[in-house]
Motif scaffolding. Structure first.
Motif, PDB file in Angstrom:
ATOM      1  N   ILE A 128      22.734 -25.528   5.892  1.00 36.24           N
ATOM      2  CA  ILE A 128      23.696 -25.736   4.793  1.00 36.24           C
ATOM      3  C   ILE A 128      23.299 -26.989   3.988  1.00 36.24           C
ATOM      4  O   ILE A 128      23.310 -26.984   2.759  1.00 36.24           O
ATOM      5  N   SER A 129      22.883 -28.039   4.712  1.00 33.58           N
ATOM      6  CA  SER A 129      22.561 -29.294   4.010  1.00 33.58           C
ATOM      7  C   SER A 129      21.336 -29.140   3.102  1.00 33.58           C
ATOM      8  O   SER A 129      21.111 -29.963   2.217  1.00 33.58           O
ATOM      9  N   LYS A 130      20.547 -28.106   3.338  1.00 35.05           N
ATOM     10  CA  LYS A 130      19.334 -27.925   2.530  1.00 35.05           C
ATOM     11  C   LYS A 130      19.494 -26.855   1.449  1.00 35.05           C
ATOM     12  O   LYS A 130      18.514 -26.509   0.769  1.00 35.05           O
ATOM     13  N   LEU A 131      20.707 -26.329   1.272  1.00 37.01           N
ATOM     14  CA  LEU A 131      20.889 -25.302   0.231  1.00 37.01           C
ATOM     15  C   LEU A 131      20.516 -25.806  -1.170  1.00 37.01           C
ATOM     16  O   LEU A 131      19.879 -25.071  -1.937  1.00 37.01           O
ATOM     17  N   PRO A 132      20.864 -27.056  -1.526  1.00 29.48           N
ATOM     18  CA  PRO A 132      20.455 -27.526  -2.868  1.00 29.48           C
ATOM     19  C   PRO A 132      18.928 -27.522  -3.030  1.00 29.48           C
ATOM     20  O   PRO A 132      18.413 -27.188  -4.093  1.00 29.48           O
ATOM     21  N   TYR A 133      18.221 -27.872  -1.961  1.00 27.18           N
ATOM     22  CA  TYR A 133      16.748 -27.847  -1.998  1.00 27.18           C
ATOM     23  C   TYR A 133      16.243 -26.420  -2.257  1.00 27.18           C
ATOM     24  O   TYR A 133      15.346 -26.196  -3.079  1.00 27.18           O
ATOM     25  N   LEU A 134      16.867 -25.465  -1.569  1.00 28.50           N
ATOM     26  CA  LEU A 134      16.427 -24.075  -1.707  1.00 28.50           C
ATOM     27  C   LEU A 134      16.759 -23.528  -3.096  1.00 28.50           C
ATOM     28  O   LEU A 134      16.001 -22.762  -3.677  1.00 28.50           O
ATOM     29  N   GLU A 135      17.899 -23.977  -3.628  1.00 25.24           N
ATOM     30  CA  GLU A 135      18.261 -23.553  -4.985  1.00 25.24           C
ATOM     31  C   GLU A 135      17.256 -24.119  -5.993  1.00 25.24           C
ATOM     32  O   GLU A 135      16.850 -23.447  -6.938  1.00 25.24           O
ATOM     33  N   GLU A 136      16.846 -25.336  -5.739  1.00 23.58           N
ATOM     34  CA  GLU A 136      15.877 -25.958  -6.646  1.00 23.58           C
ATOM     35  C   GLU A 136      14.535 -25.208  -6.613  1.00 23.58           C
ATOM     36  O   GLU A 136      13.887 -25.024  -7.637  1.00 23.58           O
ATOM     37  N   LEU A 137      14.166 -24.759  -5.443  1.00 21.81           N
ATOM     38  CA  LEU A 137      12.945 -23.957  -5.336  1.00 21.81           C
ATOM     39  C   LEU A 137      13.115 -22.643  -6.098  1.00 21.81           C
ATOM     40  O   LEU A 137      12.181 -22.147  -6.713  1.00 21.81           O
ATOM     41  N   GLY A 138      14.323 -22.074  -6.037  1.00 22.89           N
ATOM     42  CA  GLY A 138      14.620 -20.885  -6.841  1.00 22.89           C
ATOM     43  C   GLY A 138      14.764 -19.600  -6.045  1.00 22.89           C
ATOM     44  O   GLY A 138      14.897 -18.523  -6.628  1.00 22.89           O
ATOM     45  N   VAL A 139      14.762 -19.696  -4.708  1.00 21.69           N
ATOM     46  CA  VAL A 139      14.816 -18.463  -3.908  1.00 21.69           C
ATOM     47  C   VAL A 139      16.213 -17.842  -3.929  1.00 21.69           C
ATOM     48  O   VAL A 139      17.206 -18.525  -4.165  1.00 21.69           O
ATOM     49  N   ASP A 140      16.247 -16.518  -3.682  1.00 20.93           N
ATOM     50  CA  ASP A 140      17.497 -15.762  -3.809  1.00 20.93           C
ATOM     51  C   ASP A 140      18.133 -15.420  -2.467  1.00 20.93           C
ATOM     52  O   ASP A 140      19.326 -15.200  -2.371  1.00 20.93           O
ATOM     53  N   VAL A 141      17.274 -15.291  -1.457  1.00 22.50           N
ATOM     54  CA  VAL A 141      17.745 -14.835  -0.141  1.00 22.50           C
ATOM     55  C   VAL A 141      17.093 -15.710   0.907  1.00 22.50           C
ATOM     56  O   VAL A 141      15.909 -16.045   0.772  1.00 22.50           O
ATOM     57  N   ILE A 142      17.840 -16.094   1.960  1.00 19.18           N
ATOM     58  CA  ILE A 142      17.168 -16.718   3.098  1.00 19.18           C
ATOM     59  C   ILE A 142      17.306 -15.841   4.334  1.00 19.18           C
ATOM     60  O   ILE A 142      18.401 -15.408   4.688  1.00 19.18           O
TER      61      ILE A 142
END
Ligand code: TEU
Length: 541
Positions: free
Chosen positions: A32-46
């Protein structure tokens, strides 16, 4: 409804992503704490590897309760929070469903062992074992308590294969998928799902593996249609992928063609066996580029013609890092990482990024067998030693091939334990974390290239939807392909070697524009010069 081909999936090995409790094991709150990082990368699904209760003999692929969260990773409330917060960041959760086998600690197996006939029929029991080898070494059958019978385990002895022929088993497993659907999950990855259709009669065979009796059997397709209908097929926004062990193209077309109503897409592993000697994993051999190219072209073209769809990937939790396998990382890590990325993100299929790939993470280069924890690696080391390899020969093979290579903690920064945990990590961090970490790489060439690839896919339908044709088939250094969408054409050339290569550029493309490259742009002419590990994509509108 057909799933959205603009989407990109990012795989997280929860044990190794981010630990928020200091127990050395990654957890859901860490993700959860890394969701902003993943959004910045641009991915849609984890896609999350299994985090359910499990004795962890195979790191969670040995599930003892399908509908709960292992306290090691957090609670059900944490999971629900992850789903909610994920949505707020535009990210869906893909769950790993391990429905071919369960842990021998699962209550179904325990009840069966205690003599309950109803649950005995949940497993594959025989009076006599066959000569099949388990995929993790040793025979694939083990004594079923004191009954004189044997149960089948294609993987570890604690992973008992489930009997899909029994309708009660199917019903229970469909309930599992629906349990998670009720939590708002619409994306699923199905572990070794092409192995669920075992033949009724199981026999010895010369290969000692029984593959034809349990791999890609027609009945597996029937079960997938049932699974689809009873579960995710009811969701308009579902996205599903099947992991196919040792499969072939006609079956993969059938699994993934929308008309079959089975799955959205398939993983196959043929391209990651081009550095296996005689098809054997526990060997050392430089990769065979001609074979890699032929595989990509054959799969690319035939899946395109047959209306099948592939999940495209270089890395996952079972594979050593592709960078260590296919690239001269000492001199060309940035170029190699970006070229490998373009070679799948611009191809036809859905790209999967394995955590750390977006910053060019490498294998850990452990120096002792004591660092390895994976059951497969430990068994393989023993088997290599028994087969006559010296300690150092056996170790060199494990070092190159172990699944632990990709399972090391994510490298967030150059602080202790790479910023993964304040405690002792369950698996030692890699040697390179002071140089290769998110804090340092986020503005660097690899991460920003991934961002660009993901963004381009969203705006150019030719990337997401175009057809696939091979190009420059005879060039020994370049893997190239063309995509086509209406009148648009895209040519993607990837130099897989540390040398400069020149090829003629067809007239139509000379008038195109460079869409993307990992080297500074040059004007197009009748020849293209590809520098070491260069990728070059040319678009003609
Ligand atoms: O892997 C299936 C599979 O085919 C693996 O055996 C793979 O070939 C092997 O790991 C490579 O050495 C899936 C999961 O991805 C893996 O992590 C599990 O261990 C396995 O299923 C059993 O559930």
């Amino acid at each position: 409804m057909v799933f959205d081909k603009k989407k990109v999936v990012y795989q997280i090995y929860p044990k190794s992503y981010k630990d928020t409790t200091g127990n050395g094991v990654g957890d859901l709150r860490g993700i959860i704490s890394k969701l902003p990082y993943l959004e910045e990368l641009g991915v849609d699904v984890i896609w999350l590897n299994p985090f359910y209760p499990s004795p962890q003999r195979d790191n969670g692929y040995d599930i003892s309760d399908y509908t709960a969260v292992n306290p090691l990773f957090g609670s059900m409330a944490d999971f629900e929070d992850l789903v909610q917060k994920g949505k707020a960041h535009g990210i869906d959760i893909m769950l790993d469903m391990v429905l071919n086998h369960c842990s021998t600690e699962h209550e179904w197996f325990q009840k069966a062992l205690a003599g309950d006939r109803y649950y005995q029929d949940f497993f594959i029991l025989r009076d006599q074992p066959t000569n099949w080898a388990s995929k993790f070494g040793g025979n694939a059958w083990a004594p079923f308590g004191g009954t004189g019978k044997y149960y089948l385990h294609l993987f570890d002895v604690t992973q008992a294969d489930l009997n899909w022929r029994n309708p009660h088993v199917r019903k229970e497993l469909f309930k599992v998928v629906n349990f998670w659907r009720d939590k708002g999950v619409t994306c699923f990855r199905f572990d070794v799902i092409n192995l669920i259709g075992k033949d009724e009669v199981l026999k010895d065979n010369d290969q000692f593996d029984g593959k034809p009796e349990y791999t890609d059997r027609p009945i597996a397709h029937d079960y997938l249609k049932m699974l689809n209908q009873a579960t995710f097929g009811q969701d308009s926004d579902s996205m599903t992928v099947g992991e196919m062990s040792f499969t072939d193209i006609p079956n993969c077309i059938q699994y993934s063609n929308p008309n079959s109503h089975e799955l959205d897409m398939v993983f196959n592993f043929h391209h990651l066996k081009v550095d296996y000697d005689q098809g054997q994993k526990w060997t050392l051999k430089p990769f065979d580029f001609a074979e890699l190219k032929t595989l990509f072209h054959t799969w690319g073209e035939e899946m395109s013609e047959g209306g099948g769809w592939s999940a495209l990937f270089w890395n996952n939790h079972d594979q050593p890092r592709a960078l260590n396998r296919f690239v001269d990382v000492e001199h060309f890590r940035n170029e190699g990482a970006t070229m490998l990325a373009a070679s799948i993100h611009l191809s036809r299929g859905t790209p999967y990024i394995y955590m750390g790939e977006e910053i060019g993470m490498l294998d850990p280069d452990y120096e002792s067998m004591a660092n390895y924890v994976d059951v497969e690696s430990i068994n393989a080391y023993q088997a290599l030693r028994s087969a006559g390899k010296t300690e150092s020969q056996a170790f060199a093979i494990v070092q190159a091939k172990s699944r632990d290579n990709s399972r090391i903690p994510m490298q967030w920064n150059d602080e202790e334990n790479a910023g993964f945990s304040t405690g002792q990590p369950w698996l030692q961090v890699g040697k390179t974390y002071r140089d290769i970490n998110v804090a340092k790489e986020k503005s660097g060439p690899i991460f920003t290239f991934y961002q660009e690839l993901i963004a381009l896919r969203k705006i150019l339908p030719i990337i997401a939807e175009g057809s696939y044709q091979s190009a420059y088939q005879d060039n020994p250094y370049i893997y190239a392909f063309e995509r086509q969408y209406g009148k648009q054409r895209l040519l993607v050339c990837n130099n897989f070697f540390a040398k400069t290569v020149k090829v003629p550029l067809p007239k139509a493309y000379q008038e195109g524009r460079v869409l993307l490259s990992n080297y500074p742009e040059e004007a197009l002419s009748d020849t293209i010069t590809l520098k070491p590990y260069q990728t070059l994509a040319i678009l003609v509108d």
